[in-house]
Design a protein around this motif. Structure first.
Motif, PDB file in Angstrom:
ATOM      1  N   LYS A   1       8.818  17.989  56.898  1.00 13.42           N
ATOM      2  CA  LYS A   1       8.757  17.283  57.999  1.00 13.42           C
ATOM      3  C   LYS A   1       8.300  18.242  59.229  1.00 13.42           C
ATOM      4  CE  LYS A   1      10.850  14.170  61.621  1.00 13.42           C
ATOM      5  NZ  LYS A   1      12.306  13.755  62.088  1.00 13.42           N
TER       6      LYS A   1
ATOM      7  N   SER B   1      15.432  17.909  42.181  1.00 13.16           N
ATOM      8  CA  SER B   1      15.324  18.650  43.185  1.00 13.16           C
ATOM      9  C   SER B   1      15.571  19.958  43.019  1.00 13.16           C
ATOM     10  CB  SER B   1      16.048  18.212  44.396  1.00 13.16           C
ATOM     11  OG  SER B   1      17.221  18.095  44.312  1.00 13.16           O
TER      12      SER B   1
ATOM     13  N   LEU C   1       4.442  16.659  45.397  1.00  8.83           N
ATOM     14  CA  LEU C   1       4.732  15.364  45.855  1.00  8.83           C
ATOM     15  C   LEU C   1       5.703  15.573  46.947  1.00  8.83           C
ATOM     16  CD1 LEU C   1       5.508  13.506  42.463  1.00  8.83           C
ATOM     17  CD2 LEU C   1       3.464  13.172  44.137  1.00  8.83           C
ATOM     18  N   ASP C   2       6.531  16.544  47.117  1.00  5.96           N
ATOM     19  CA  ASP C   2       7.591  16.524  48.263  1.00  5.96           C
ATOM     20  C   ASP C   2       7.038  17.213  49.575  1.00  5.96           C
ATOM     21  OD1 ASP C   2       9.456  15.689  46.321  1.00  5.96           O
ATOM     22  OD2 ASP C   2      10.072  17.894  45.816  1.00  5.96           O
ATOM     23  N   SER C   3       7.414  17.002  50.594  1.00  2.00           N
ATOM     24  CA  SER C   3       7.123  17.535  51.902  1.00  2.00           C
ATOM     25  C   SER C   3       7.984  18.189  52.525  1.00  2.00           C
ATOM     26  CB  SER C   3       6.155  16.075  52.305  1.00  2.00           C
ATOM     27  OG  SER C   3       6.914  15.256  52.404  1.00  2.00           O
TER      28      SER C   3
ATOM     29  N   ASP D   1       4.720  21.892  43.275  1.00  2.00           N
ATOM     30  CA  ASP D   1       5.406  20.614  43.503  1.00  2.00           C
ATOM     31  C   ASP D   1       4.206  19.931  44.622  1.00  2.00           C
ATOM     32  OD1 ASP D   1       6.833  18.421  44.656  1.00  2.00           O
ATOM     33  OD2 ASP D   1       8.352  19.799  45.271  1.00  2.00           O
TER      34      ASP D   1
ATOM     35  N   LYS E   1      11.549  16.534  52.112  1.00  2.21           N
ATOM     36  CA  LYS E   1      11.586  15.164  51.813  1.00  2.21           C
ATOM     37  C   LYS E   1      11.388  15.100  50.229  1.00  2.21           C
ATOM     38  CE  LYS E   1       9.799  10.402  52.779  1.00  2.21           C
ATOM     39  NZ  LYS E   1       8.814   9.671  53.823  1.00  2.21           N
ATOM     40  N   VAL E   2      12.456  14.660  49.592  1.00  4.88           N
ATOM     41  CA  VAL E   2      12.193  14.743  47.976  1.00  4.88           C
ATOM     42  C   VAL E   2      11.615  13.683  47.670  1.00  4.88           C
ATOM     43  CG1 VAL E   2      13.325  15.361  45.817  1.00  4.88           C
ATOM     44  CG2 VAL E   2      13.899  16.759  47.926  1.00  4.88           C
ATOM     45  N   ARG E   3      10.628  13.659  46.935  1.00  3.51           N
ATOM     46  CA  ARG E   3      10.037  12.186  46.155  1.00  3.51           C
ATOM     47  C   ARG E   3      10.180  12.218  44.632  1.00  3.51           C
ATOM     48  NH1 ARG E   3       6.083  13.342  50.306  1.00  3.51           N
ATOM     49  NH2 ARG E   3       5.891  11.608  51.931  1.00  3.51           N
ATOM     50  N   ASN E   4      10.321  13.638  44.145  1.00  3.46           N
ATOM     51  CA  ASN E   4      10.713  13.936  42.612  1.00  3.46           C
ATOM     52  C   ASN E   4      11.985  12.954  42.286  1.00  3.46           C
ATOM     53  OD1 ASN E   4       8.115  14.971  41.615  1.00  3.46           O
ATOM     54  ND2 ASN E   4       8.701  16.682  43.050  1.00  3.46           N
ATOM     55  N   ARG E   5      12.020  12.836  41.072  1.00  7.95           N
ATOM     56  CA  ARG E   5      13.530  12.644  40.511  1.00  7.95           C
ATOM     57  C   ARG E   5      14.293  13.796  40.322  1.00  7.95           C
ATOM     58  NH1 ARG E   5      11.650   8.206  35.649  1.00  7.95           N
ATOM     59  NH2 ARG E   5      10.537   6.880  36.941  1.00  7.95           N
TER      60      ARG E   5
END
Length: 228
Positions: free
Chosen positions: A105, A59, A101-103, A99, A53-57
């Motif tokens: 699942k 990847s 911010l990303d996670s 990183d 799950k990418v939250r950064n601008r």
């Protein structure tokens, strides 16, 4: 180039190619990566971008998910071990970026490392924006240059080295309430990253241990001591 030489040109990479990577290069290196203490347990898993799950601008094509227990020293060890890997990957044309911010699942890693082939993962030393050596230690010491250049969450550089006879006592900066809310969970990892740079630059002499009688400093948390 050696891993030590990578310290002085490393750039946190946010632009990647889609080239495939043989993950055996990672597995093989991790067999020889040095931990701060052999009793500290950790493990990693590798995921592709569509599993994250990418939250950064930005990847990356691949991600390392890093796991350990919740003890601060275990998180320091994760930074220590996997910054060695980051420098190794860079020496093979593979960029990376810590990183937070990303996670993934269904997983609860302490942090991720984005990585992939890249043409934009190095820079001139003049472009580093870092605290001066006398701000990360009780007095300026060129031997701490590798630690000075280490990356950290929002570039806070939360490490402090105090000269103590023939060793350095290593501390983590206590952040104010606002910064603590944002980066508290990453600061021990950051300190481990800085220690990794000190190890790579002093591989033959480096020793880490924890004193039972250390000096308490206002605004700092004692992490351990190193001999180089």
């Amino acid at each position: 180039m050696s891993l030590e030489e990578q310290i002085y040109i490393r750039k946190s990479c946010r632009k990647y190619l889609d080239d495939e990577i043989d993950m055996n290069i990672i597995h093989d290196f991790m067999k020889s990566a040095k931990p701060l203490d052999d009793d500290l347990k950790y493990h990693y898993e590798i995921f592709e971008k569509d599993e994250v799950k990418v939250r950064n601008r930005w990847s990356a094509p691949y991600y390392l998910a890093l796991f350990c227990d919740k003890k601060e020293i275990s998180k320091v060890n994760v930074g220590f071990v996997f910054q060695q890997l980051s420098l190794f990957l860079q020496s093979h044309g593979i960029g990376s970026c810590w990183d937070g911010l990303d996670s993934v699942k269904g997983k609860k890693p302490v942090i991720l490392i984005a990585f992939g082939k890249s043409n934009e993962m190095t820079r001139e030393i003049s472009s580093f924006k870092r605290k001066s050596l006398d701000k990360i230690s009780d007095f300026e010491d060129e031997r701490l240059r590798p630690a000075q250049l280490a990356p950290s969450a929002i570039n806070l550089q939360p490490w402090y080295f105090r000269h103590a006879d023939e060793v350095f006592d290593v501390y983590q900066v206590r952040q104010n309430v606002l910064k603590r809310k944002i980066v508290k969970k990453w600061n021990p990892i950051d300190v481990g990253i800085a220690l990794a740079h000190m190890y790579v630059a002093n591989e033959e002499k480096f020793e880490f241990y924890i004193k039972s009688d250390f000096d308490k400093l206002d605004g700092y948390i004692y992490i351990g001591s190193i001999k180089i």
